[in-house]
Design a protein around this motif. Structure first.
Motif, PDB file in Angstrom:
ATOM      1  N   TYR A  89       0.883  13.233  -6.251  1.00 32.00           N
ATOM      2  CA  TYR A  89       1.641  12.119  -6.820  1.00 32.00           C
ATOM      3  C   TYR A  89       1.493  12.013  -8.336  1.00 32.00           C
ATOM      4  O   TYR A  89       2.404  11.495  -9.010  1.00 32.00           O
ATOM      5  N   VAL A  90       0.403  12.475  -8.896  1.00 36.40           N
ATOM      6  CA  VAL A  90       0.305  12.525 -10.361  1.00 36.40           C
ATOM      7  C   VAL A  90       1.282  13.552 -10.912  1.00 36.40           C
ATOM      8  O   VAL A  90       1.956  13.327 -11.940  1.00 36.40           O
ATOM      9  N   LYS A  91       1.390  14.672 -10.221  1.00 38.21           N
ATOM     10  CA  LYS A  91       2.366  15.698 -10.630  1.00 38.21           C
ATOM     11  C   LYS A  91       3.798  15.164 -10.494  1.00 38.21           C
ATOM     12  O   LYS A  91       4.659  15.419 -11.347  1.00 38.21           O
ATOM     13  N   LYS A 126       4.619  12.731 -13.352  1.00 37.86           N
ATOM     14  CA  LYS A 126       4.928  13.466 -14.578  1.00 37.86           C
ATOM     15  C   LYS A 126       6.345  14.043 -14.532  1.00 37.86           C
ATOM     16  O   LYS A 126       7.057  14.063 -15.552  1.00 37.86           O
ATOM     17  N   ALA A 127       6.757  14.505 -13.346  1.00 31.77           N
ATOM     18  CA  ALA A 127       8.104  15.060 -13.213  1.00 31.77           C
ATOM     19  C   ALA A 127       9.166  13.978 -13.433  1.00 31.77           C
ATOM     20  O   ALA A 127      10.188  14.215 -14.091  1.00 31.77           O
ATOM     21  N   PHE A 128       8.930  12.767 -12.898  1.00 32.46           N
ATOM     22  CA  PHE A 128       9.868  11.673 -13.129  1.00 32.46           C
ATOM     23  C   PHE A 128       9.890  11.275 -14.602  1.00 32.46           C
ATOM     24  O   PHE A 128      10.967  11.023 -15.185  1.00 32.46           O
ATOM     25  N   HIS A 129       8.721  11.200 -15.226  1.00 32.56           N
ATOM     26  CA  HIS A 129       8.669  10.835 -16.641  1.00 32.56           C
ATOM     27  C   HIS A 129       9.353  11.904 -17.507  1.00 32.56           C
ATOM     28  O   HIS A 129      10.019  11.575 -18.500  1.00 32.56           O
ATOM     29  N   LYS A 130       9.197  13.144 -17.113  1.00 25.52           N
ATOM     30  CA  LYS A 130       9.845  14.219 -17.873  1.00 25.52           C
ATOM     31  C   LYS A 130      11.356  14.122 -17.771  1.00 25.52           C
ATOM     32  O   LYS A 130      12.090  14.502 -18.705  1.00 25.52           O
ATOM     33  N   GLY A 131      11.836  13.622 -16.647  1.00 26.43           N
ATOM     34  CA  GLY A 131      13.278  13.431 -16.474  1.00 26.43           C
ATOM     35  C   GLY A 131      13.775  12.115 -17.019  1.00 26.43           C
ATOM     36  O   GLY A 131      14.953  11.775 -16.803  1.00 26.43           O
ATOM     37  N   GLY A 132      12.936  11.373 -17.701  1.00 26.41           N
ATOM     38  CA  GLY A 132      13.348  10.114 -18.301  1.00 26.41           C
ATOM     39  C   GLY A 132      13.457   8.977 -17.306  1.00 26.41           C
ATOM     40  O   GLY A 132      14.206   8.015 -17.547  1.00 26.41           O
ATOM     41  N   ARG A 133      12.702   9.029 -16.212  1.00 24.02           N
ATOM     42  CA  ARG A 133      12.766   7.996 -15.174  1.00 24.02           C
ATOM     43  C   ARG A 133      11.390   7.332 -15.048  1.00 24.02           C
ATOM     44  O   ARG A 133      10.366   8.016 -15.030  1.00 24.02           O
ATOM     45  N   PRO A 134      11.380   6.008 -14.926  1.00 20.44           N
ATOM     46  CA  PRO A 134      10.089   5.323 -14.760  1.00 20.44           C
ATOM     47  C   PRO A 134       9.508   5.586 -13.379  1.00 20.44           C
ATOM     48  O   PRO A 134      10.226   5.667 -12.384  1.00 20.44           O
ATOM     49  N   ALA A 135       8.205   5.715 -13.334  1.00 20.12           N
ATOM     50  CA  ALA A 135       7.488   5.927 -12.065  1.00 20.12           C
ATOM     51  C   ALA A 135       6.059   5.455 -12.246  1.00 20.12           C
ATOM     52  O   ALA A 135       5.506   5.509 -13.347  1.00 20.12           O
ATOM     53  N   LYS A 136       5.482   4.966 -11.175  1.00 23.86           N
ATOM     54  CA  LYS A 136       4.089   4.505 -11.228  1.00 23.86           C
ATOM     55  C   LYS A 136       3.410   4.785  -9.899  1.00 23.86           C
ATOM     56  O   LYS A 136       4.050   4.825  -8.825  1.00 23.86           O
ATOM     57  N   LEU A 137       2.104   4.974  -9.987  1.00 25.32           N
ATOM     58  CA  LEU A 137       1.295   5.214  -8.793  1.00 25.32           C
ATOM     59  C   LEU A 137       0.961   3.892  -8.111  1.00 25.32           C
ATOM     60  O   LEU A 137       0.891   2.842  -8.763  1.00 25.32           O
ATOM     61  N   GLY A 138       0.731   3.956  -6.796  1.00 24.74           N
ATOM     62  CA  GLY A 138       0.277   2.786  -6.061  1.00 24.74           C
ATOM     63  C   GLY A 138      -1.202   2.544  -6.341  1.00 24.74           C
ATOM     64  O   GLY A 138      -2.069   3.316  -5.888  1.00 24.74           O
ATOM     65  N   VAL A 139      -1.481   1.494  -7.121  1.00 25.06           N
ATOM     66  CA  VAL A 139      -2.855   1.252  -7.566  1.00 25.06           C
ATOM     67  C   VAL A 139      -3.781   1.018  -6.378  1.00 25.06           C
ATOM     68  O   VAL A 139      -4.908   1.534  -6.344  1.00 25.06           O
ATOM     69  N   LYS A 140      -3.347   0.267  -5.402  1.00 22.13           N
ATOM     70  CA  LYS A 140      -4.212  -0.073  -4.259  1.00 22.13           C
ATOM     71  C   LYS A 140      -4.602   1.175  -3.473  1.00 22.13           C
ATOM     72  O   LYS A 140      -5.770   1.348  -3.102  1.00 22.13           O
ATOM     73  N   PHE A 142       0.853  -1.196   0.000  1.00 23.98           N
ATOM     74  CA  PHE A 142       0.000   0.000   0.000  1.00 23.98           C
ATOM     75  C   PHE A 142       0.888   1.245   0.000  1.00 23.98           C
ATOM     76  O   PHE A 142       1.114   1.869   1.026  1.00 23.98           O
ATOM     77  N   TYR A 143       1.396   1.606  -1.153  1.00 24.40           N
ATOM     78  CA  TYR A 143       2.273   2.767  -1.295  1.00 24.40           C
ATOM     79  C   TYR A 143       1.607   3.779  -2.227  1.00 24.40           C
ATOM     80  O   TYR A 143       0.662   3.465  -2.958  1.00 24.40           O
ATOM     81  N   TRP A 144       2.132   4.995  -2.229  1.00 27.00           N
ATOM     82  CA  TRP A 144       1.574   6.052  -3.062  1.00 27.00           C
ATOM     83  C   TRP A 144       2.306   6.186  -4.404  1.00 27.00           C
ATOM     84  O   TRP A 144       1.697   6.423  -5.433  1.00 27.00           O
ATOM     85  N   LEU A 145       3.621   6.071  -4.372  1.00 29.14           N
ATOM     86  CA  LEU A 145       4.400   6.252  -5.599  1.00 29.14           C
ATOM     87  C   LEU A 145       5.649   5.388  -5.535  1.00 29.14           C
ATOM     88  O   LEU A 145       6.291   5.283  -4.484  1.00 29.14           O
ATOM     89  N   GLN A 146       5.973   4.789  -6.668  1.00 26.92           N
ATOM     90  CA  GLN A 146       7.232   4.064  -6.821  1.00 26.92           C
ATOM     91  C   GLN A 146       7.958   4.653  -8.023  1.00 26.92           C
ATOM     92  O   GLN A 146       7.381   4.770  -9.112  1.00 26.92           O
ATOM     93  N   ALA A 147       9.236   5.039  -7.842  1.00 28.27           N
ATOM     94  CA  ALA A 147       9.964   5.718  -8.911  1.00 28.27           C
ATOM     95  C   ALA A 147      11.441   5.349  -8.867  1.00 28.27           C
ATOM     96  O   ALA A 147      11.969   4.876  -7.858  1.00 28.27           O
ATOM     97  N   ASP A 148      12.082   5.600  -9.987  1.00 29.71           N
ATOM     98  CA  ASP A 148      13.526   5.376 -10.130  1.00 29.71           C
ATOM     99  C   ASP A 148      14.254   6.567  -9.525  1.00 29.71           C
ATOM    100  O   ASP A 148      14.143   7.698 -10.020  1.00 29.71           O
ATOM    101  N   THR A 149      15.005   6.328  -8.468  1.00 31.12           N
ATOM    102  CA  THR A 149      15.744   7.400  -7.781  1.00 31.12           C
ATOM    103  C   THR A 149      17.242   7.146  -7.827  1.00 31.12           C
ATOM    104  O   THR A 149      17.986   7.680  -6.984  1.00 31.12           O
ATOM    105  N   ASN A 150      17.703   6.370  -8.756  1.00 29.25           N
ATOM    106  CA  ASN A 150      19.135   6.086  -8.878  1.00 29.25           C
ATOM    107  C   ASN A 150      19.897   7.370  -9.216  1.00 29.25           C
ATOM    108  O   ASN A 150      19.539   8.103 -10.131  1.00 29.25           O
ATOM    109  N   GLY A 151      20.944   7.652  -8.436  1.00 34.74           N
ATOM    110  CA  GLY A 151      21.762   8.846  -8.666  1.00 34.74           C
ATOM    111  C   GLY A 151      21.353  10.035  -7.833  1.00 34.74           C
ATOM    112  O   GLY A 151      21.965  11.108  -7.936  1.00 34.74           O
ATOM    113  N   PHE A 152      20.318   9.900  -7.007  1.00 36.32           N
ATOM    114  CA  PHE A 152      19.918  11.000  -6.112  1.00 36.32           C
ATOM    115  C   PHE A 152      20.741  10.887  -4.815  1.00 36.32           C
ATOM    116  O   PHE A 152      20.264  10.453  -3.781  1.00 36.32           O
TER     117      PHE A 152
END
Length: 307
Positions: free
Chosen positions: A168-170, A173-187, A39-49
Motif C-alpha cells: 500500500y505504500v507503493k 506513491k503510484a497515486f501521488h505520481k499520477g497526481g491523485r490524492p491517496a492516504k493509508l488507513g492509519v488504524k 479499518f481500511y488499508w488505502l483510500q485514493a481518488d479513483t475518479n475516471g477509472f
C-alpha cells in the motif's frame, strides 16, 4: 520469583493484546457500517477509472466507494480481496502506469499478506495456553512450547506487516505520481505494527524465561535417586562385620546370621523347626542306645562304643 511472575503476567497481556489487534485487522471490511468501516488499508481518488467511484477504500474482503462518511457501491465480498486497480475496475487510460506494469506485485502482496496475518493470529491463539500455564506450572516443556509458538507468531505477523506496508505504500506513491490524492488507513497500520512490537517483546521474554526456568518433571530426579540408591561399599562392609560380631552362642545352636542387603538369602525353615531338632538331639544324648552323641563343641561325634 515474584518479579518473574509479574513480568510473565504483563507479557501475557501483551500477547493477548496482539491477538486482539490482529483479530480486528482480520475483520477489516467485514461490515459496511459501524466501527469496522474505519479499518481500511488505502483510500485514493479513483475518479475516471471506468465505472469506479470517485473515492475508493480498500479492505480485506471488498473495496467500497466512500462519500460523505458513508460506504456505497461496494464490490462482492471474498476472503483476501486483492488490491489491484486494474483487476478491480478494468484497464483505463487514466490508470497510473504502475498498476498496469506491476499488476501481479500488488495482487499477490495484498493476498499473501492477508494469509500471513491469518496464520499469525492462529499461532498467537496457540501461544496463549502455554503462556498462561507457564506462570503457574513448573514443568520444563511448557516454557519451551511457549517460546516456540511465540517466535512463530512473531515471524508471520512481521511478514504480514511487511507485505501490507510494501503493497500500500507503493500504491500510494503510484497515486501521488499520477497526481491523485491517496492516504493509508492509519488504524490498520497502527494496529499491525503495534502487534509486531507486542509480539517482539513477548518472544524475547519467552526466550529468557525458558532459558532461566528451573522446571521439574512430575517426579523429582532427587527423589527417584534417593528411593533407588543402593548402599555404598563402606556401608556393605560394615553390615557384613556386624553380622559376625553381633550374635553370641548359648549352647542351643548356631548363631543366627543377619541378612546382608544386596545378597540372596537362603530359604529359612518353618517357625519352630530348629527347636524340635535340637530337642531330639538332647534326648538322644541321654539315651544308652543312641548311636551318636553331641560333642562338646556343639558338633556331632562318631559312633559310641561300649565300655
Amino acid at each position: 520469583m515474584i518479579f518473574k511472575r509479574f513480568v510473565n503476567i504483563l507479557v501475557f497481556l501483551f500477547l493477548l493484546g496482539a491477538g486482539l489487534l490482529t483479530f480486528f485487522l482480520i475483520l477489516s471490511g467485514g461490515r459496511q457500517s459501524g466501527t469496522l468501516k474505519n479499518f481500511y488499508w488505502l483510500q485514493a481518488d479513483t475518479n475516471g477509472f471506468n465505472s469506479a467511484p470517485a473515492t475508493t477504500r480498500w479492505y480485506n474482503y471488498e473495496w467500497c466507494g466512500y462519500d460523505n462518511g458513508q460506504l456505497a457501491n461496494c464490490s462482492s465480498k471474498a476472503p483476501a480481496k486483492p488490491f489491484s486497480p486494474r483487476d478491480n475496475f478494468g484497464d483505463s487510460p487514466n490508470l497510473p502506469s504502475s498498476f498496469r506494469d506491476h499488476r501481479k506485485t500488488y495482487y499477490y502482496l495484498s493476498r499473501v499478506g492477508w494469509a500471513m496475518l491469518l496464520i499469525g493470529l492462529f499461532f498467537i491463539a496457540m501461544a496463549l495456553v502455554p503462556a498462561f500455564l507457564a506462570t503457574f506450572l513448573p514443568f520444563k516443556a511448557v516454557p519451551v512450547l511457549y517460546c516456540v509458538l511465540s517466535w512463530l507468531a512473531l515471524f508471520f505477523i512481521v511478514l504480514a506487516a511487511c507485505l501490507y506496508t510494501g503493497c500500500y505504500v507503493k500504491a500510494r506513491k503510484a497515486f501521488h505520481k499520477g497526481g491523485r490524492p491517496a492516504k493509508l488507513g492509519v488504524k490498520n497500520f497502527a494496529f499491525i505494527w503495534t502487534s509486531v512490537f507486542l509480539m517482539l517483546a513477548n518472544a524475547i521474554w519467552s526466550t529468557i524465561f525458558s532459558a532461566t526456568h528451573k522446571g521439574r518433571s512430575s517426579c523429582s530426579d532427587h527423589d527417584m535417586y534417593a528411593q533407588y540408591e543402593s548402599p555404598s561399599i563402606d556401608t556393605g562392609n560394615q553390615l557384613e562385620k556386624s553380622t559376625y560380631t553381633s550374635g553370641t552362642t548359648d549352647g542351643a545352636g548356631p548363631v543366627a546370621v543377619a541378612p546382608v542387603i544386596g545378597q540372596p538369602q537362603p530359604a529359612t525353615a518353618a517357625k519352630g523347626g530348629d527347636g524340635k531338632f535340637f530337642q531330639k538331639l538332647r534326648t538322644r544324648k541321654h539315651s544308652p542306645s543312641a548311636d551318636l552323641e553331641p560333642a562338646e563343641d556343639g558338633g556331632l561325634a562318631g559312633p559310641v562304643t561300649a565300655r
